[in-house]
Design a protein around this motif. Structure first.
Motif, short mmCIF file in Angstrom:
data_model
loop_
_atom_site.label_atom_id
_atom_site.label_comp_id
_atom_site.label_asym_id
_atom_site.label_seq_id
_atom_site.Cartn_x
_atom_site.Cartn_y
_atom_site.Cartn_z
N TYR A 111 -21.26 17.98 -48.71
CA TYR A 111 -21.18 16.48 -49.72
C TYR A 111 -22.76 16.37 -49.69
N ARG A 112 -23.39 16.77 -48.49
CA ARG A 112 -25.04 16.02 -47.96
C ARG A 112 -25.10 17.57 -48.91
N ALA A 113 -25.13 18.80 -48.51
CA ALA A 113 -25.77 19.96 -49.13
C ALA A 113 -25.58 20.28 -50.76
N GLN A 164 -18.56 17.09 -44.85
CA GLN A 164 -19.53 15.76 -45.05
C GLN A 164 -20.92 16.52 -44.87
N ALA A 165 -20.80 17.44 -44.23
CA ALA A 165 -22.16 18.67 -44.55
C ALA A 165 -22.12 19.21 -46.04
N LYS A 193 -22.94 16.48 -53.02
CA LYS A 193 -23.76 15.00 -52.95
C LYS A 193 -23.12 14.04 -52.69
#
Length: 569
Positions: free
Chosen positions: A549-551, A546-547, A554
């Motif tokens: 994709y966030r950082a 998840q991290a 995307k």
């Protein structure tokens, strides 16, 4: 039932039972070298000869059936002398330099020589000249071949690839690549099943440990290692550790003791693979008219090569998602290198895999998307990792457990089952269900794709998407049957998982070798149990993924994700 006598013991067995099987059931050992039940029963080695009362010649126990009233001696003076003579003749064509052989201590020929008290050789030793080709993962050393035919039969009957065959005649008879070819010029998938069933060191997986040692010794290089799911349930077999000590934590501690800068878990990349491959499947499934069916998983490089060489018309059915190994390498030399402030060209990525085909996969020219260099620099098998431990005088049982490093060290139960046949499909369906519905299914809702049956099929309903027809198959011989069924229209699926090795990665060509034992099933069961006990059982819930994709990425299937994590096929 048939009544007979072995070594003075009156016994009975079902009609059709061989002398070897009847003796083993009664606890009477009979030496053998070439025998593999239901695969290689050709009595080529003549080591299992026994004496039958009333029969002039000795007979091979492996393919002689028990008859009513048969009286058998398995270790008479005549039998012992014949076996010793046969073994010495085999040794006269064998390179017996055991001290530098990778199979020393785990070699059936060596064990037979010790058990039969062979301490001198009256015959001139003339081993076949060896021609080593280190450009491919599978290495054949002709001087160690005992012509047992196991590799031929396994490749023909189990994998259906017909790579090996008998060559020459008379005293020049040997086993070699079929049709007088070089291995690199064949359709060999490098699955390594011939290696795990070879009783000597004639077939081995290329050793790349020196490449890793050089990287570890370079102070300017950051050496990162990832460990595949199936490795953790097999590595301790080489050290005879009890279950309580055979932990992933102790394996991590040993790798850190060797000197790796970071020890990560391929489970992280397996979860990442599910996010990309699962999203790709949902995208295709919800736009069915744009694609050809079924969609195939692409995690197994042996299977990918099989499809591209045997059924090239179906190549576009493969998921474009890279395998977890290659996704990890790409992320390590991009996201991780940037985060740590490292030059990606000075990051050396090592994979510990249960697979020999992974060595070929990392060398593919298209697997270099992070910085232009290979995303994975070296692949070691489970056996090579264990040799690393021994060569560095590491005793795993004496180590305190250690954790995988962060941020690429977190995995879920859905990731660990990648090592068992059906595991990729199970994990993908868990997340595909969530991606469509926004809700988690029961993590055990897809048990129909689990189990030891080599070809399993099922239909599952995903609300909002419809019925999904799936199949999971392991072993290339079984895969060929599945492909023929799909090609003829006898079988129709939406999503298919294929693993080249019987039983999946747990039975891979790089796993520890146990003579006469197929370990894929028991290792796979351990992986399913790890999943059942896992705190997180869905790939989309992996916090490190998840991290990422966030950082950085995307979203699944984003432009950057496509560049790093997908092939261009």
């Amino acid at each position: 039932m048939v009544n007979f006598t072995i070594n003075g013991r009156e016994l009975s067995a079902p009609k059709g039972t061989t002398v070897l099987a009847a003796a083993e059931k009664a606890g009477i050992p009979i030496p053998h070298l070439c025998f593999l039940k239901d695969i290689n029963e050709i009595a080529a080695c003549r080591m299992c000869m026994v004496e039958v009362e009333g029969t002039e010649r000795l007979v091979p126990a492996c393919n002689t059936e028990i008859l009513e009233g048969m009286v058998i001696q398995t270790n008479s003076p005549r039998v012992r002398e014949a076996r010793k003579t046969n073994l010495r003749l085999i040794l006269s064509q064998h390179n017996s330099n055991c001290t530098v052989c990778v199979r020393s201590g785990n070699c059936e020929l060596q064990k037979l020589s010790h058990d039969m008290n062979i301490h001198y050789q009256p015959y001139e030793v003339q081993p076949e000249r060896a021609r080593l080709d280190l450009s491919v993962p599978i290495v054949r050393e002709a001087s160690k071949c005992v012509k047992c035919m196991r590799c031929v039969q396994v490749c023909d009957k189990i994998q259906g690839m017909h790579i090996w065959d008998v060559a020459g005649t008379g005293s020049r008879t040997t086993v070699d690549v079929s049709y007088n070819r070089y291995l690199k010029n064949t359709d060999c998938t490098f699955c390594g099943q011939c290696v795990t069933h070879c009783p000597t060191g004639a077939l081995t997986v290329r050793d790349d440990t020196n490449k890793v040692f050089w990287a570890l010794a370079d102070p300017e290089v950051t050496v990162v290692v990832q460990v595949a799911p199936a490795v953790r349930v097999a590595w301790a077999e080489s050290f005879g550790l009890p279950p309580k000590q055979a932990t992933a934590g102790r394996m991590v501690a040993a790798l850190k003791r060797i000197g790796f800068d970071y020890v990560f878990d391929t489970n992280f990349a397996a979860d990442l693979t599910i996010m990309e491959e699962g999203s790709e499947f949902v995208e295709r499934f919800t736009h069915r008219g744009r694609h050809r069916w079924p969609m195939f998983t692409s995690c197994c490089p042996g299977w990918v090569k099989f499809l591209k060489t045997q059924y090239p018309a179906y190549a576009e059915h493969l998921s474009t998602a890279k395998s977890p190994q290659q996704m990890f390498g790409a992320v390590a030399k991009s996201y991780f290198a940037e985060r740590q402030g490292l030059d990606p060209r000075k990051v050396f990525v090592v994979s510990i895999m249960p697979c020999s085909a992974k060595k070929a996969e990392c060398e593919l020219p298209e697997m270099n998307d992070a910085c232009g260099d290979p995303d994975v620099d070296a692949v070691l098998t489970t056996r090579e990792m264990c040799r690393l431990f021994r060569s560095d005088c590491i005793v795993p049982a004496d180590l305190e457990e250690a954790e995988f490093d962060s941020p690429l060290g977190t995995g879920t139960g859905a990731a660990v089952i990648f090592g068992a046949t059906g595991g990729v499909m199970d994990a993908a369906l868990r997340s595909a269900y969530y991606l469509v519905t926004g809700k988690n299914p029961d993590p055990d809702a897809f048990q129909a794709v689990r189990g030891s049956k080599p070809w399993r099929e099922a239909t599952f309903n995903i609300p909002g998407a419809g019925d999904v027809r799936v199949a999971a198959v392991s072993g290339l011989g079984n895969t060929r049957k599945l492909m023929e069924a799909i090609d003829s229209g006898d079988a129709e699926y939406d999503f298919v998982e294929v693993m080249a090795c019987p039983g999946g990665c747990a039975g891979g060509g790089g796993q520890p070798i146990h003579e006469g034992m197929e370990m894929a099933g028991s290792r796979g069961d351990k992986l399913w149990k790890l999943d059942a006990k896992a705190e997180l059982r869905f790939s989309h819930e992996n916090p490190d993924v998840q991290a990422l994709y966030r950082a950085y990425l995307k979203a699944p299937l984003s432009e950057r994700a496509h560049h790093l994590l997908h092939t261009k096929q």
